[in-house]
Design an enzyme around this catalytic site. Sequence first.
Site, PDB file in Angstrom:
ATOM      1  N   ASP A 212       1.785  -2.871  -7.784  1.00 56.51           N
ATOM      2  CA  ASP A 212       1.627  -1.594  -7.079  1.00 56.51           C
ATOM      3  C   ASP A 212       1.767  -0.429  -8.053  1.00 56.51           C
ATOM      4  OD1 ASP A 212       1.503  -3.168  -4.786  1.00 56.51           O
ATOM      5  OD2 ASP A 212       3.647  -2.972  -4.395  1.00 56.51           O
TER       6      ASP A 212
ATOM      7  N   GLU B  85       0.831  -1.206   0.000  1.00 59.52           N
ATOM      8  CA  GLU B  85       0.000   0.000   0.000  1.00 59.52           C
ATOM      9  C   GLU B  85       0.867   1.259   0.000  1.00 59.52           C
ATOM     10  OE1 GLU B  85      -1.835  -3.397   2.302  1.00 59.52           O
ATOM     11  OE2 GLU B  85       0.030  -2.266   2.468  1.00 59.52           O
TER      12      GLU B  85
ATOM     13  N   GLY C  84       6.724  -5.278  -7.220  1.00 60.97           N
ATOM     14  CA  GLY C  84       6.177  -3.921  -7.263  1.00 60.97           C
ATOM     15  C   GLY C  84       5.419  -3.586  -8.527  1.00 60.97           C
TER      16      GLY C  84
END
Length: 316
Positions: free
Chosen positions: A258, A36, A255
């Site tokens: 994300d 997050e 990642g």
Amino acid sequence: MLDILTIGDALVSFNPSTTGPLRFVNTFERKVGGAELNVAIGCSRLGLKAGWISRLGKDEFGKYVYNFVRGEGVDVSQVKLVEGYPTSIYFKELLSSEKVNSYYYRQQSPTLSFNINEIDEDYVKQAKIFHISGVFPAVNDVNKEVMLHLLKMAKKHNLTVTLDPNIRLKLWSPEEARETLLSYLPYVDVLLIGEEEAEILLRTSEPDQFIQEVTKAGIHHAVLKQGERGATAFKDGDKVNVPAHHDIDVVDVIGAGDGFAAGYLYSMIQGWTLEKSVTFANAVAAHVISVKGDNEGLPYKEEMEIFLGKRKGISR
């Protein structure tokens, strides 16, 4: 006012200096990670106002994470350093550019100190989008309670809620992940999900069946991330399939999801079309995996313009 608000457990990431099994690795680089948090950083670099709610250990690692996040322009006014809990850490094992193992040490996560009565409702209600991930509730049961409390608060104040399930099977079982995340779906407006996660959560990753299942759940805006095949998205009856970027060298796949989320949230704030949104999110994800590290590859807006050929880069 915040564009993006999220909540999560941050980690200090130890990246090996060489590839191969960890038992043969002698040196590591210290970095900052957290699903997050990566999204918040990605949004901030693209020019959005991002806020992050968290708890960190009142130790040197916690101070390191706090200062790093603040330096990225993310609002940390709702982050506290707490006594008695060590800041979470994890070690990466790089077996190849596309095969990475993660070893987590977060059993006594500082997020165990969360108290729902400490959540500042005035802070939450100023945001436009509340982005959540399946990682935070997987860490401990306290986080599940905090997440549900925040989801109810977000809907009370008409925030758009986005969910990236980001299922980590080293943190919880497929059954627990499915049960918990399905309980959040009634609060979710936009679902960003990978194929493996769709199989766990909805029992299908076939695009048309996926759309049917998501629609049954009351969600009318979702993206199915399909890796090197790109992504399929639908919104209010419209459907697009956008190919991935293949003209890049894959350095580190950690990642990518994300990065995709950050790019997609940025596009939502801009009010872009579905196809333009997915195209941009794919490009951000591609940029991320071309750089080693959890968030080092998250691009600034100017870098994306160069990456997409909208601006000429000057190297010397």
